[in-house]
Structure formats: structure tokens, C-alpha cells
Design a protein around this motif. Structure first.
Motif, PDB file in Angstrom:
ATOM      1  N   ILE A   9       0.847  -1.188   0.000  1.00 42.03           N
ATOM      2  CA  ILE A   9       0.000   0.000   0.000  1.00 42.03           C
ATOM      3  C   ILE A   9       0.882   1.238   0.000  1.00 42.03           C
ATOM      4  CG2 ILE A   9      -1.854   1.177   1.197  1.00 42.03           C
ATOM      5  CD1 ILE A   9      -2.537  -1.667   0.401  1.00 42.03           C
ATOM      6  N   TYR A 105      -7.371  -6.094   6.658  1.00 48.60           N
ATOM      7  CA  TYR A 105      -7.563  -5.359   5.414  1.00 48.60           C
ATOM      8  C   TYR A 105      -9.037  -5.177   5.105  1.00 48.60           C
ATOM      9  CZ  TYR A 105      -9.141  -9.482   2.884  1.00 48.60           C
ATOM     10  OH  TYR A 105      -9.875 -10.560   2.467  1.00 48.60           O
ATOM     11  N   TYR A 107     -11.294  -4.029   1.306  1.00 45.85           N
ATOM     12  CA  TYR A 107     -11.224  -3.669  -0.108  1.00 45.85           C
ATOM     13  C   TYR A 107     -12.565  -3.059  -0.482  1.00 45.85           C
ATOM     14  CZ  TYR A 107     -10.785  -4.150  -5.165  1.00 45.85           C
ATOM     15  OH  TYR A 107     -10.741  -3.903  -6.510  1.00 45.85           O
ATOM     16  N   VAL A 111     -10.151   0.425  -3.534  1.00 44.10           N
ATOM     17  CA  VAL A 111      -9.120   0.904  -2.612  1.00 44.10           C
ATOM     18  C   VAL A 111      -8.879  -0.166  -1.549  1.00 44.10           C
ATOM     19  CG1 VAL A 111      -8.483   2.665  -0.921  1.00 44.10           C
ATOM     20  CG2 VAL A 111      -9.724   3.315  -2.997  1.00 44.10           C
ATOM     21  N   THR A 113      -7.220  -1.088   1.923  1.00 41.45           N
ATOM     22  CA  THR A 113      -6.755  -0.460   3.155  1.00 41.45           C
ATOM     23  C   THR A 113      -6.256  -1.547   4.082  1.00 41.45           C
ATOM     24  OG1 THR A 113      -8.354   1.327   2.913  1.00 41.45           O
ATOM     25  CG2 THR A 113      -7.424   0.995   5.117  1.00 41.45           C
ATOM     26  N   THR A 124      -2.380   2.542   9.612  1.00 39.76           N
ATOM     27  CA  THR A 124      -3.301   2.225   8.528  1.00 39.76           C
ATOM     28  C   THR A 124      -2.871   2.980   7.277  1.00 39.76           C
ATOM     29  OG1 THR A 124      -5.112   1.888  10.083  1.00 39.76           O
ATOM     30  CG2 THR A 124      -5.715   2.297   7.786  1.00 39.76           C
ATOM     31  N   SER A 126      -3.795   3.253   2.808  1.00 41.54           N
ATOM     32  CA  SER A 126      -4.723   2.911   1.723  1.00 41.54           C
ATOM     33  C   SER A 126      -4.037   3.077   0.381  1.00 41.54           C
ATOM     34  CB  SER A 126      -5.959   3.810   1.772  1.00 41.54           C
ATOM     35  OG  SER A 126      -6.683   3.584   2.955  1.00 41.54           O
ATOM     36  N   GLN A 127      -4.451   2.244  -0.586  1.00 44.93           N
ATOM     37  CA  GLN A 127      -3.836   2.233  -1.908  1.00 44.93           C
ATOM     38  C   GLN A 127      -4.872   1.867  -2.960  1.00 44.93           C
ATOM     39  OE1 GLN A 127      -0.466   2.521  -3.125  1.00 44.93           O
ATOM     40  NE2 GLN A 127      -1.459   2.333  -5.088  1.00 44.93           N
TER      41      GLN A 127
END
Length: 170
Positions: A9, A105, A107, A111, A113, A124, A126-127
Motif C-alpha cells: 500500500i 484489510y 477492499y 481501494v 486499506t 493504517t 490505503s492504496q
């Protein structure tokens, strides 16, 4: 701590514009559940990490260091990831360190996280990721690249400013 964030991430705070009708979040952890192995790790410039006088943008062809990188996303919202970090000694010889990180995680709307325990607390990140039925991919750039290549200035990795990760679902 930093090793899990950057392979998994790296880009923060991805925002998308939505109309009010489209503004409902869809949590789709089920789509992500499974085991993934790194298939390609592509740099934006060709480098010679193994000092064989041949440069390549595909870093998995330059070193076996990334061969064990994998992620397991479990149905209960937990994950485990094997990550690699490259550093160089004084003679610019590649040193590969791997570790296993784990956490939780989610989703949602493309995104991913993750949350992991770090020094008695949690962190934490996010990606934005691209998820297909057979793969998971994402990009990291700028300062995030430095997390993969410790002390990269003046090393064979010093020119890299962007990395594209593709994990295949097994």
C-alpha cells in the motif's frame, strides 16, 4: 512496518468524484480473498542491481530477492505478506532482507486499506489497486520507492522513481 506498506500500500488518499447516486461504498473483501505471488516488478528506468553489466527494467530479472514476495488475503479480513527490502553494502553489492508482516484489510471501491500493529500501536494505509480475477497490481513512486531500496543514493537503484507491482493469484 514500512516494508509492508510500500510493497502493498504505497499511494495515500485516493479520491474519486462520484455523484450522490454513486456514492455508496461497496465492501468487496470476497473478491480479494486468496493467495498472490509477485510476478513482475517493473521500474521506470533500467538498472543493473546484480552488477552483471546488463540493465533491465524488470527487477525480478535482476535479482532473486523479490522471488518470495507474496500476499495471502483471508476471508476473515486478515492478511499476511512476505516482503523484501534491498540495500547495498559499501561496494554496491546487493543485500536482500525479507520479513513477514500481517494485519487486517478491507477492499472497498478499488481501494485496499491495511492496518498493522506497530510498536504497540496501529498504522493504517490505503492504496488504489487494480484487481482482476487473476491478478492484483499497483504502482508506487517518489519517496515510496526509497522504502524498497534502503540508502539508494549512489547505488545501482538510485535512478528508480516508480515501481509497478503485479501479483498473480494462485
Amino acid at each position: 512496518m514500512k516494508n509492508i506498506f510500500y510493497p502493498l500500500i504505497a499511494l495515500l488518499f485516493v479520491f474519486t468524484a462520484c455523484s450522490d447516486d454513486d456514492n455508496q461504498s461497496i465492501n468487496n473483501n470476497t473478491a480479494l480473498v486468496g493467495n498472490y505471488v509477485l510476478s513482475t516488478l517493473t521500474a521506470d528506468v533500467a538498472v543493473d542491481l546484480n552488477q552483471d553489466m546488463i540493465t533491465n527494467i524488470e527487477l525480478t530479472d535482476e535479482t532473486s530477492c523479490f522471488d518470495t514476495m507474496a500476499i495471502a488475503f483471508n476471508a476473515d479480513g486478515t492478511f499476511s505478506s512476505t516482503v523484501a527490502e534491498v540495500s547495498f553494502d559499501a561496494a554496491n553489492n546487493l543485500i536482500c532482507n525479507t520479513s513477514v508482516e500481517s494485519g487486517t484489510y478491507s477492499y472497498v471501491n478499488g481501494v485496499l486499506t491495511i492496518t498493522i500493529s506497530v510498536n504497540g500501536g496501529t498504522a493504517t494505509e490505503s492504496q488504489q489497486v487494480l484487481l482482476t480475477p487473476t491478478s492484483l497490481s499497483f504502482n508506487v513512486d517518489d519517496n515510496d520507492v526509497a522504502q524498497y531500496f534502503s540508502g539508494a543514493s549512489g547505488t545501482p537503484a538510485s535512478g528508480i522513481t516508480s515501481l509497478d507491482f503485479v501479483y498473480n493469484k494462485i
